[in-house]
Design a protein around this motif. Structure first.
Motif, mmCIF file in Angstrom:
data_model
loop_
_atom_site.group_PDB
_atom_site.id
_atom_site.type_symbol
_atom_site.label_atom_id
_atom_site.label_comp_id
_atom_site.label_asym_id
_atom_site.label_seq_id
_atom_site.Cartn_x
_atom_site.Cartn_y
_atom_site.Cartn_z
ATOM 1 N N LEU A 76 -47.035 -17.153 96.671
ATOM 2 C CA LEU A 76 -47.598 -16.033 97.303
ATOM 3 C C LEU A 76 -48.461 -15.765 96.612
ATOM 4 C CD1 LEU A 76 -46.622 -12.411 98.330
ATOM 5 C CD2 LEU A 76 -46.648 -12.386 96.300
ATOM 6 N N GLU A 77 -49.858 -15.188 98.282
ATOM 7 C CA GLU A 77 -51.203 -16.011 97.375
ATOM 8 C C GLU A 77 -51.988 -14.589 97.985
ATOM 9 O OE1 GLU A 77 -52.835 -19.308 98.987
ATOM 10 O OE2 GLU A 77 -52.609 -20.398 97.492
ATOM 11 N N ALA A 78 -52.346 -13.318 97.657
ATOM 12 C CA ALA A 78 -53.579 -12.071 98.025
ATOM 13 C C ALA A 78 -54.968 -12.675 98.177
ATOM 14 C CB ALA A 78 -52.884 -10.845 97.181
ATOM 15 N N GLU A 79 -55.605 -12.192 98.835
ATOM 16 C CA GLU A 79 -56.663 -12.226 98.983
ATOM 17 C C GLU A 79 -58.104 -10.391 99.238
ATOM 18 O OE1 GLU A 79 -58.169 -14.891 101.735
ATOM 19 O OE2 GLU A 79 -57.066 -17.031 101.203
ATOM 20 N N ASN A 80 -58.686 -10.402 99.072
ATOM 21 C CA ASN A 80 -59.674 -9.194 99.756
ATOM 22 C C ASN A 80 -59.046 -8.244 98.417
ATOM 23 O OD1 ASN A 80 -61.118 -11.217 101.107
ATOM 24 N ND2 ASN A 80 -60.173 -10.235 103.414
ATOM 25 N N ALA A 81 -57.837 -8.019 97.794
ATOM 26 C CA ALA A 81 -57.728 -7.358 96.986
ATOM 27 C C ALA A 81 -58.628 -6.744 96.113
ATOM 28 C CB ALA A 81 -56.414 -7.057 96.642
ATOM 29 N N PHE A 82 -58.322 -5.524 95.501
ATOM 30 C CA PHE A 82 -58.988 -5.035 93.953
ATOM 31 C C PHE A 82 -60.151 -5.518 93.948
ATOM 32 C CE2 PHE A 82 -54.562 -5.879 92.997
ATOM 33 C CZ PHE A 82 -54.456 -4.957 93.644
ATOM 34 N N GLY A 83 -60.919 -4.968 95.028
ATOM 35 C CA GLY A 83 -62.438 -5.581 94.816
ATOM 36 C C GLY A 83 -63.709 -4.293 95.349
ATOM 37 N N SER A 84 -65.170 -3.981 95.770
ATOM 38 C CA SER A 84 -65.566 -3.700 95.394
ATOM 39 C C SER A 84 -66.303 -2.455 96.641
ATOM 40 C CB SER A 84 -66.886 -3.569 94.794
ATOM 41 O OG SER A 84 -67.177 -4.969 95.176
ATOM 42 N N GLY A 85 -66.326 -1.603 97.049
ATOM 43 C CA GLY A 85 -66.162 -0.476 98.879
ATOM 44 C C GLY A 85 -65.489 -1.117 99.570
ATOM 45 N N PRO A 86 -65.537 -1.319 100.640
ATOM 46 C CA PRO A 86 -64.231 -1.106 101.819
ATOM 47 C C PRO A 86 -62.459 -2.669 101.059
ATOM 48 C CG PRO A 86 -65.713 -2.950 102.890
ATOM 49 C CD PRO A 86 -66.409 -1.972 101.027
ATOM 50 N N PHE A 87 -63.078 -2.846 100.290
ATOM 51 C CA PHE A 87 -62.036 -3.906 99.641
ATOM 52 C C PHE A 87 -61.595 -3.686 98.589
ATOM 53 C CE2 PHE A 87 -65.068 -6.489 102.092
ATOM 54 C CZ PHE A 87 -63.672 -6.682 103.566
ATOM 55 N N SER A 88 -61.836 -2.139 98.367
ATOM 56 C CA SER A 88 -60.822 -1.128 97.086
ATOM 57 C C SER A 88 -59.071 -1.062 96.434
ATOM 58 C CB SER A 88 -62.105 -0.258 96.146
ATOM 59 O OG SER A 88 -61.535 0.318 97.226
ATOM 60 N N GLY A 89 -58.641 -1.677 95.837
ATOM 61 C CA GLY A 89 -57.478 -1.169 96.113
ATOM 62 C C GLY A 89 -56.320 -2.722 96.453
ATOM 63 N N TYR A 90 -55.619 -1.579 97.490
ATOM 64 C CA TYR A 90 -54.717 -3.181 98.094
ATOM 65 C C TYR A 90 -54.697 -2.542 99.291
ATOM 66 C CZ TYR A 90 -50.745 -7.060 97.496
ATOM 67 O OH TYR A 90 -50.946 -7.897 98.094
ATOM 68 N N ASP A 91 -55.303 -1.779 100.019
ATOM 69 C CA ASP A 91 -54.642 -1.767 101.433
ATOM 70 C C ASP A 91 -55.645 -2.478 102.431
ATOM 71 O OD1 ASP A 91 -53.772 0.530 99.965
ATOM 72 O OD2 ASP A 91 -55.760 1.968 100.640
ATOM 73 N N ASN A 92 -56.796 -2.752 102.334
ATOM 74 C CA ASN A 92 -57.591 -4.505 103.399
ATOM 75 C C ASN A 92 -57.056 -5.383 102.196
ATOM 76 O OD1 ASN A 92 -58.312 -2.121 104.407
ATOM 77 N ND2 ASN A 92 -59.981 -2.352 103.666
ATOM 78 N N ALA A 93 -55.662 -6.022 101.535
ATOM 79 C CA ALA A 93 -55.006 -7.222 101.334
ATOM 80 C C ALA A 93 -54.797 -8.316 102.738
ATOM 81 C CB ALA A 93 -55.122 -6.707 99.557
ATOM 82 N N GLU A 94 -54.932 -9.416 102.039
ATOM 83 C CA GLU A 94 -54.252 -10.188 102.934
ATOM 84 C C GLU A 94 -53.403 -11.045 102.028
ATOM 85 O OE1 GLU A 94 -57.386 -12.760 104.583
ATOM 86 O OE2 GLU A 94 -57.971 -10.916 105.616
ATOM 87 N N THR A 95 -52.105 -10.990 102.290
ATOM 88 C CA THR A 95 -51.492 -11.006 101.490
ATOM 89 C C THR A 95 -50.087 -12.381 102.111
ATOM 90 O OG1 THR A 95 -50.235 -9.596 101.034
ATOM 91 C CG2 THR A 95 -48.928 -10.935 99.988
ATOM 92 N N THR A 96 -51.104 -13.927 101.780
ATOM 93 C CA THR A 96 -49.559 -15.284 102.271
ATOM 94 C C THR A 96 -48.453 -15.899 101.643
ATOM 95 O OG1 THR A 96 -51.791 -15.612 103.033
ATOM 96 C CG2 THR A 96 -50.200 -17.255 102.684
ATOM 97 N N LEU A 97 -47.365 -15.872 102.038
ATOM 98 C CA LEU A 97 -46.164 -16.423 101.345
ATOM 99 C C LEU A 97 -45.952 -17.058 101.936
ATOM 100 C CD1 LEU A 97 -44.091 -16.161 99.234
ATOM 101 C CD2 LEU A 97 -42.615 -14.623 101.308
ATOM 102 N N SER A 98 -46.083 -18.083 101.041
ATOM 103 C CA SER A 98 -46.211 -20.193 101.406
ATOM 104 C C SER A 98 -44.074 -20.576 100.624
ATOM 105 C CB SER A 98 -47.176 -20.957 101.271
ATOM 106 O OG SER A 98 -47.412 -20.912 99.671
ATOM 107 N N LEU A 99 -44.078 -21.172 101.714
ATOM 108 C CA LEU A 99 -42.769 -21.732 101.115
ATOM 109 C C LEU A 99 -43.102 -23.732 101.291
ATOM 110 C CD1 LEU A 99 -39.617 -22.255 99.741
ATOM 111 C CD2 LEU A 99 -39.288 -21.935 101.809
ATOM 112 N N THR A 100 -42.643 -24.239 100.040
ATOM 113 C CA THR A 100 -43.215 -26.197 100.125
ATOM 114 C C THR A 100 -42.463 -26.208 100.026
ATOM 115 O OG1 THR A 100 -45.276 -25.728 100.183
ATOM 116 C CG2 THR A 100 -45.227 -27.680 99.804
ATOM 117 N N GLN A 101 -41.779 -28.005 100.696
ATOM 118 C CA GLN A 101 -40.856 -28.271 100.227
ATOM 119 C C GLN A 101 -41.202 -30.058 100.639
ATOM 120 O OE1 GLN A 101 -37.631 -28.001 99.263
ATOM 121 N NE2 GLN A 101 -38.153 -30.208 99.493
#
Length: 288
Positions: A76-101
């Motif tokens: 589980l990866e999260a990008e653009n989260a808990f930053g500054s300006g418009p990327f503060s908080g978790y509203d504009n975050a990009e979340t990626t869930l990957s499953l590898t076999q």
């Protein structure tokens, strides 16, 4: 005319007899060791065998692990989260869930299993070798202890005979029937026999100490009850000779070659030209 034979004083002869009496062997309490077969059944508890068993179990566990497919991996990866300006908080975050076999293609899983099996087979052979080495060392130490005990018994018997001879010699010296040199020689022989007995006793004690340590006995062993040397198989010199071969006798129904003698696998008969009785030969003239 004074006698050339010098007699020992009675006090010296009495002291010598007392000294010879004190070195006579005395009975001692013996704690017999278990039989070799009993100790051989416990060979699996030896440190080397226990270590080899543990390594074998670990190799077998790796074989079972190699047969299992790899587990899938979730991320589980999260990008653009808990930053500054418009990327503060978790509203504009990009979340990626990957499953590898991991797909084991081209025989990867089979090769891994074969390698693990080969390692397990090697561990099993090493375990067997460790058990055989431990058994061989136990047999060697047991035989050395038994041989040392027999040498000590022979040394004690020789000491008893030497002391008896020395006593008789001292009595003869006291009576004036033997010279003084005979008594001194008898005491020297008794001292040498005593030293040999002490050496054999030290070797016996050391051999039993090694047997107690190798066999891991709870109490020190001081004697051998069941013989191992008498049970050892003996080979005759003919059986022990390498490359021994017997000559095969010809069969009675075998056909003989024309004009020759019967032959065997070890020797062949040679034919010689017939000679005349007188020993001279005449040349033959060819007929026209």
């Amino acid at each position: 005319m004074p006698s050339p034979i010098r007699r020992l004083p009675p006090l010296a002869i009495g002291c010598a007899l007392v000294a010879l009496t004190t070195v006579l062997p005395r009975p001692a309490w013996a704690d017999p060791a278990p039989s070799f077969q009993t100790l051989l059944e416990r060979i699996g508890a030896s440190p080397s065998a226990a270590e080899a068993d543990a390594l074998l179990e670990a190799a077998e566990a790796r074989v079972r692990q190699a047969r299992v497919r790899p587990n899938p991996t979730a991320a589980l990866e999260a990008e653009n989260a808990f930053g500054s300006g418009p990327f503060s908080g978790y509203d504009n975050a990009e979340t990626t869930l990957s499953l590898t076999q991991d797909l084991e293609l081209w025989g990867r899983r089979g090769a891994r299993v074969e390698v693990a099996r080969a390692e397990a087979g090697t561990a099993a052979l090493r375990r067997d070798q460790a058990v055989v080495d431990a058994a061989g060392r136990l047999a060697l130490v047991y035989a050395e202890a038994e041989a040392a005990e027999r040498r000590f018994a022979l040394a004690e018997e020789a000491l008893g005979l030497t002391i008896a001879d020395a006593r008789a010699a001292l009595v003869l010296v006291e009576e004036g029937r033997e010279p003084l040199l005979r008594g001194i020689q008898a005491e020297s022989e008794a001292a040498a026999a005593r030293a040999t007995r002490d050496e054999a006793q030290a070797e016996r004690d050391a051999a039993f100490a090694r047997l107690t340590a190798v066999a891991m006995l709870p109490t020190p062993a001081t004697s051998i009850a069941d013989s191992l040397l008498d049970d050892a198989p003996l080979r005759t010199p003919l059986e022990a000779a390498p490359g021994r071969r017997r000559c095969a006798s010809p069969r009675p129904n075998a056909r003989r070659p024309s004009g020759g003698s019967p032959s065997s696998g070890c020797a062949r008969g040679r034919m010689s030209a017939p000679a005349s009785a007188s020993g001279d030969t005449k040349p033959r003239t060819p007929r026209p």
